[in-house]
Design an enzyme around this catalytic site. Structure first.
Site, PDB file in Angstrom:
ATOM      1  N   ASN A   1     -20.882 -19.818   5.260  1.00 38.23           N
ATOM      2  CA  ASN A   1     -21.677 -21.035   5.215  1.00 38.23           C
ATOM      3  C   ASN A   1     -20.901 -22.288   5.596  1.00 38.23           C
ATOM      4  OD1 ASN A   1     -22.620 -19.252   2.529  1.00 38.23           O
ATOM      5  ND2 ASN A   1     -24.195 -19.747   4.023  1.00 38.23           N
TER       6      ASN A   1
ATOM      7  N   ILE B   1     -20.655 -27.860   6.038  1.00 37.40           N
ATOM      8  CA  ILE B   1     -21.141 -26.949   5.007  1.00 37.40           C
ATOM      9  C   ILE B   1     -22.647 -26.804   5.130  1.00 37.40           C
ATOM     10  CG2 ILE B   1     -21.339 -26.571   2.526  1.00 37.40           C
ATOM     11  CD1 ILE B   1     -18.871 -28.414   2.220  1.00 37.40           C
ATOM     12  N   CYS B   2     -23.113 -25.563   5.129  1.00 37.44           N
ATOM     13  CA  CYS B   2     -24.549 -25.291   5.170  1.00 37.44           C
ATOM     14  C   CYS B   2     -25.033 -25.126   3.734  1.00 37.44           C
ATOM     15  CB  CYS B   2     -24.816 -24.018   5.971  1.00 37.44           C
ATOM     16  SG  CYS B   2     -26.571 -23.624   6.087  1.00 37.44           S
ATOM     17  N   LEU B   3     -25.604 -26.189   3.211  1.00 37.89           N
ATOM     18  CA  LEU B   3     -26.112 -26.213   1.852  1.00 37.89           C
ATOM     19  C   LEU B   3     -27.342 -27.103   1.848  1.00 37.89           C
ATOM     20  CD1 LEU B   3     -25.542 -25.330  -1.104  1.00 37.89           C
ATOM     21  CD2 LEU B   3     -24.163 -27.398  -1.336  1.00 37.89           C
TER      22      LEU B   3
ATOM     23  N   LEU C   1     -23.842 -20.321   8.731  1.00 36.24           N
ATOM     24  CA  LEU C   1     -23.441 -21.082   9.907  1.00 36.24           C
ATOM     25  C   LEU C   1     -22.608 -20.190  10.820  1.00 36.24           C
ATOM     26  CD1 LEU C   1     -22.362 -24.577   8.540  1.00 36.24           C
ATOM     27  CD2 LEU C   1     -24.251 -24.069  10.064  1.00 36.24           C
TER      28      LEU C   1
END
Length: 165
Positions: A63, A70-72, A109
């Site tokens: 991620n 950051i993929c959040l 990601l």
């Protein structure tokens, strides 16, 4: 003005009541950039700016991409994300800490790392550990003469003991 006031309040809250396992500090006494250490397992520091969410060194994680993004969902604005003005730094850092320890391979990601995490966990763990040792751990060459730079975490604050001195 409101933004600076809110950041000062949140920084004060982080210094007096930090979330478990998370350190956060200002870079060069500025609220424009913060650094955070989500956990004590050598995962490395995060660099938070007005547009939050970047890892300050390479990390092997499904991620987090090679640029450190950051993929959040709470870091993304609506309509695709879940960011809301009511979120505070503590809750964002706690969410990042959880993501670091429990990757979400269903929303990666880095698709290749997500596949390795899902289907070859031992290889993923070995590679992640290797990257952590190479990129996130303090260097042995930093001896006693090494002074803390403003981008490094501060020494942990000692809490006063209750009762008479």
């Amino acid at each position: 003005m409101q933004r600076q006031s809110r950041l000062k309040r949140e920084l004060h809250l982080l210094s007096t009541e930090p979330p478990a396992g998370i350190s956060c500090w200002q870079v060069e006494d500025s609220t424009a950039e913060l650094r955070a250490q989500p956990g004590d397992r050598g995962t490395g520091a995060l660099s938070l700016r007005a547009a939050p969410g970047a890892v300050s060194h390479p990390i092997y994680h499904p991620n987090i991409d090679t640029a450190g993004r950051i993929c959040l969902d709470i870091l993304k604005p609506p309509p695709t994300g879940a960011w809301r003005p009511a979120l505070n730094l503590s809750s964002v850092l706690a969410s990042v800490q959880l993501l670091m320890s429990e990757p979400n391979p269903e929303d990666p990601l880095m698709a290749d790392i997500a596949q390795e995490y899902k289907y070859h966990r031992a290889a993923y763990t070995a590679t992640a550990r290797s990257w952590t040792e190479r990129h996130a751990r303090p260097r042995e060459t930093e001896g006693p003469a090494h002074k803390r730079r403003s981008a490094e975490p501060p020494e942990p604050a000692k809490k006063p003991r209750p009762g008479p001195p």
